[in-house]
Scaffold this motif. Structure first.
Motif, PDB file in Angstrom:
ATOM      1  N   ARG A  38       0.781  -1.279   0.104  1.00  0.00           N
ATOM      2  CA  ARG A  38       0.005  -0.105  -0.007  1.00  0.00           C
ATOM      3  C   ARG A  38       0.657   1.090  -0.064  1.00  0.00           C
ATOM      4  NH1 ARG A  38      -2.890  -3.253   3.692  1.00  0.00           N
ATOM      5  NH2 ARG A  38      -1.916  -2.016   5.459  1.00  0.00           N
ATOM      6  N   ASP A  42       0.910   3.818  -2.990  1.00  0.00           N
ATOM      7  CA  ASP A  42       0.817   5.568  -2.653  1.00  0.00           C
ATOM      8  C   ASP A  42       1.967   6.249  -3.234  1.00  0.00           C
ATOM      9  OD1 ASP A  42      -1.499   4.755  -1.602  1.00  0.00           O
ATOM     10  OD2 ASP A  42      -1.105   4.806   0.399  1.00  0.00           O
ATOM     11  N   HIS A  43       3.055   5.928  -2.955  1.00  0.00           N
ATOM     12  CA  HIS A  43       4.235   6.903  -3.131  1.00  0.00           C
ATOM     13  C   HIS A  43       4.341   6.820  -4.825  1.00  0.00           C
ATOM     14  CE1 HIS A  43       8.391   7.818  -4.109  1.00  0.00           C
ATOM     15  NE2 HIS A  43       8.486   6.571  -4.765  1.00  0.00           N
ATOM     16  N   GLY A  45       1.799   6.523  -6.965  1.00  0.00           N
ATOM     17  CA  GLY A  45       0.443   6.800  -7.555  1.00  0.00           C
ATOM     18  C   GLY A  45       0.054   5.918  -8.242  1.00  0.00           C
TER      19      GLY A  45
END
Length: 380
Positions: A38, A42-43, A45
């Motif tokens: 996750r 998120d890092h 994108g």
């Protein structure tokens, strides 16, 4: 060696995170692996990230996700670690070697297009040494043909392509967390993708094809029995929670790692200015479409350099400096010898005349001065 070519930035935070995983009793793929997935998604994108045991297994699964199989052809750069081509053979397809741009070391539409055939199912585009490939240019050529671009972003964590993290724009991308990469888990890798159904399949395939993961079985409420099925042949490509715990700490270090390496590379450029310029000497640099993390700081020797690359490596070693040969050419290695369909002059020139310089977070200016002095002395 007094000056190593690479030292990973690992500290007490990683040691404590790994120890916590051990103390928890859950050391195989589990909750920390899911948290790392996750955080990495998120890092970057992206919608989905699937943690695996290495970038090689990430490429293997990415090619399966792209629908590549026996009888297909996959265009790859020869100017890459041999795992790029090997992953193609794992799925029964044929690697077709393309040349690269001499400045970036990456594939371009001009080097890829002559090799496209009716059997071309995918192209593996490598961000060589952390230099981001021009993905949009390749996709403009390949998307209309229905040919998937798989981005081999093994070296590219922290690199930027057109203002976004390298790897974000690919349908499927593969990352490495080997110790020579900026972000390391010892061994390990990640597949990122946009399609949720593909991601779910890759999660099953990394765990022997099990329909219900071991983590889900253990987390079942009230100890309910969740019985798994095996609907296709899978693999053991899992990451451990110990590795993932280290990866979560490492991800937080990434901005500082990139900043430090870019500063050191800029200093190398100034120190080695007499070797760079019109005579063919070149230090790897940012491409027009992005910035590199300088995972590998490779130097192409001037055409008239008086010492051969291999002899130069020996001289550096004698001076206590650990350097490495330039990026390999897979088509010159025994498993692929004689298979190149077109001449690969840029690849062969780069691999025979370049070397990777020491570059890591702990490199001092004094050590850099020693490296530069040894190179300049050899040029006289």
């Amino acid at each position: 060696m007094t000056i190593p070519v690479m030292v990973p930035w690992l500290g007490e935070e990683e040691a404590e995170a790994a120890a916590e995983a051990v103390r928890s009793g859950w050391i195989a793929q589990g909750p920390r692996t899911a948290a790392f997935e996750r955080a990495f998604a998120d890092h970057l994108g992206v919608e989905h990230a699937v943690a695996v045991s290495s970038c090689t297994t990430a490429l293997h699964l990415a090619l399966i996700g792209a629908g590549v199989g026996p009888g297909d052809e996959v265009v790859v750069p020869s100017f890459s670690f041999v795992a790029t081509a090997n992953a193609v053979t794992y799925v029964g397809a044929v690697p077709v070697f393309a040349d690269v741009d001499p400045a970036t070391g990456n594939l371009t539409p001009a080097t890829v297009e002559p090799l496209l055939t009716a059997r071309t199912r995918a192209v593996v585009a490598v961000d060589q040494g952390g230099v981001p490939v021009d993905l949009d240019a390749l996709r403009a050529l390949l998307d209309p043909r229905g040919t998937t671009v798989v981005e081999d972003a093994a070296c590219a964590a922290g690199s930027v392509y057109r203002g976004a993290p390298a790897g974000r724009g690919a349908e499927l991308a593969a990352f490495s967390f080997h110790p020579r990469k900026l972000l390391t888990t010892g061994e390990g890798g990640m597949v990122t993708c946009r399609d949720g159904a593909v991601a779910a399949r890759l999660r099953r395939l990394r765990e022997h094809g099990m329909s219900v993961s071991a983590a889900d079985r253990h987390a079942a409420p009230g100890g309910a029995a969740l019985l798994e099925t095996y609907d296709e042949i899978g693999f053991n490509h899992r990451m451990t929670d110990i590795q993932a715990a280290v990866g979560l700490v490492q991800l937080g270090r990434l901005p500082a790692l990139v900043e430090r390496r870019r500063a050191l590379a800029g200093r190398y450029r100034a120190l080695l200015a007499p070797l760079l310029g019109e005579d063919g000497g070149r230090l790897v640099a940012d491409p027009p479409h992005g910035t590199t993390n300088f995972q590998s700081c490779w130097l192409l020797l001037p055409d008239a350099f008086p010492v051969g690359r291999d002899d130069l490596l020996g001289r550096l070693a004698a001076a206590g400096i650990s350097a490495r040969r330039g990026i390999m050419a897979a088509h010159l290695e025994a498993p692929y010898a004689g298979t190149a369909r077109v001449p690969l002059p840029a690849t062969e020139h780069l691999t025979r005349n370049s070397l990777v310089l020491p570059l890591h977070h702990f490199l001092t200016e004094e050590q850099q001065d020693q490296v530069a002095a040894a190179l300049l002395a050899a040029a006289c």
